[in-house]
Design an enzyme around this catalytic site. Structure first.
Site, PDB file in Angstrom:
ATOM      1  N   GLY A  73     -44.817 -31.421 -38.972  1.00  0.00           N
ATOM      2  CA  GLY A  73     -45.807 -31.235 -37.907  1.00  0.00           C
ATOM      3  C   GLY A  73     -46.587 -29.827 -38.107  1.00  0.00           C
ATOM      4  O   GLY A  73     -45.857 -28.999 -38.998  1.00  0.00           O
ATOM      5  N   SER A 107     -45.379 -31.120 -24.416  1.00  0.00           N
ATOM      6  CA  SER A 107     -44.781 -30.407 -23.759  1.00  0.00           C
ATOM      7  C   SER A 107     -45.503 -28.795 -24.216  1.00  0.00           C
ATOM      8  O   SER A 107     -45.997 -28.770 -25.310  1.00  0.00           O
ATOM      9  CB  SER A 107     -43.404 -29.887 -24.309  1.00  0.00           C
ATOM     10  OG  SER A 107     -42.710 -31.222 -24.479  1.00  0.00           O
ATOM     11  N   PRO A 108     -45.453 -27.841 -22.972  1.00  0.00           N
ATOM     12  CA  PRO A 108     -46.116 -26.446 -23.341  1.00  0.00           C
ATOM     13  C   PRO A 108     -45.074 -25.831 -23.969  1.00  0.00           C
ATOM     14  O   PRO A 108     -44.062 -26.133 -24.133  1.00  0.00           O
ATOM     15  CB  PRO A 108     -46.283 -26.150 -21.904  1.00  0.00           C
ATOM     16  CG  PRO A 108     -45.434 -26.862 -20.942  1.00  0.00           C
ATOM     17  CD  PRO A 108     -45.207 -28.267 -21.460  1.00  0.00           C
ATOM     18  N   GLU A 143     -36.954 -28.322 -47.602  1.00  0.00           N
ATOM     19  CA  GLU A 143     -36.230 -29.354 -47.753  1.00  0.00           C
ATOM     20  C   GLU A 143     -36.496 -30.451 -46.891  1.00  0.00           C
ATOM     21  O   GLU A 143     -36.875 -30.285 -45.817  1.00  0.00           O
ATOM     22  CB  GLU A 143     -34.993 -28.961 -48.032  1.00  0.00           C
ATOM     23  CG  GLU A 143     -33.833 -29.847 -47.380  1.00  0.00           C
ATOM     24  CD  GLU A 143     -32.321 -29.326 -47.510  1.00  0.00           C
ATOM     25  OE1 GLU A 143     -31.670 -30.204 -48.367  1.00  0.00           O
ATOM     26  OE2 GLU A 143     -31.985 -28.361 -46.971  1.00  0.00           O
TER      27      GLU A 143
END
Length: 175
Positions: A73, A107-108, A143
Site C-alpha cells: 500500500g 483509521s487516522p 521482500e
C-alpha cells in the site's frame, strides 16, 4: 511532534510572513485573506489472501520502520481514486494485478516522513489478485512473504497504524 502547520511560515498565495494560526486545522494570511486547511492525505493498505488462508506481507525497504513487516500500500496520488491508488501500489510493490477490492475500514494516522508528521487517513481493503504465485518485491518492498493467518503476529509490523489494522483485521475474521 510539532503540528504540521508549524512548517508553513509564508502564505502560499501571496508570500506574506503574516500567515498565522486561525484554528487547530488552519492558518490564515492577514494580508490576502487566504485560509489553508491541513487535511489528511489519503493512504491505502491491502489485506491480500491466497487460497491457503495466507496473508501477503512485504518487508519494508525504506525508513520509517525499515526491515519490519508491512502490508502492500501507500499514498494515493493526485487525480487518482483510492481504489486506483491501491491497485497501483500493489502492482508497484508486488507485481500482482488486482482482481477485486473490498473496502474494510479506515483509521487516522500520522506517518513520519523526512522528519515531518504527515496526517493521513488510511483506507484498508481486502484484495483478491489474479495470480498470487507470480509475486515479486519491488519499489518500497525488500521482500514479499506469504504468512498463514494463524501465524501472523501484529508485533512484527513496524508501523503503528498497520499493526493496529492487522489486529482489527484478525479480530474481524476471528483469528
Amino acid at each position: 511532534m510539532k503540528h504540521p502547520l508549524d512548517k508553513f511560515v509564508f502564505c502560499p498565495v501571496c508570500g506574506s510572513k503574516h500567515f498565522e494560526i486561525n484554528n487547530f486545522k488552519s492558518k490564515k494570511c492577514q494580508n490576502c485573506g487566504f485560509t489553508y486547511y491541513a487535511n489528511p492525505c489519503a493512504a491505502t493498505a491491502a489485506f491480500i489472501l491466497n487460497d491457503h488462508q495466507e496473508l501477503l506481507v512485504v518487508r519494508r525497504a525504506k525508513e520509517p520502520a525499515k526491515g519490519t513487516l508491512d502490508l502492500p500500500g501507500g499514498f494515493v496520488d493526485m487525480y487518482e481514486t483510492a481504489e486506483e491508488g491501491m491497485c497501483r501500489e500493489i502492482k508497484e510493490e508486488t507485481g500482482l494485478e488486482v482482481q477485486k477490492l473490498q473496502y474494510l475500514f479506515s483509521s487516522p494516522n500520522v506517518y513520519l516522513y523526512s522528519g515531518m508528521g504527515v496526517h493521513t487517513i488510511d483506507m484498508d481493503y481486502l484484495v483478491r489478485v489474479k495470480d498470487n504465485m507470480e509475486v515479486h518485491a519491488d519499489d518500497d518492498a525488500a521482500e514479499c512473504l506469504w504468512i498463514p493467518l494463524s501465524e501472523v503476529n501484529p508485533d512484527d509490523f513496524g508501523l503503528t497504524s498497520i499493526r493496529n489494522a492487522v489486529i482489527r483485521f484478525l479480530k474481524s475474521i476471528n483469528c
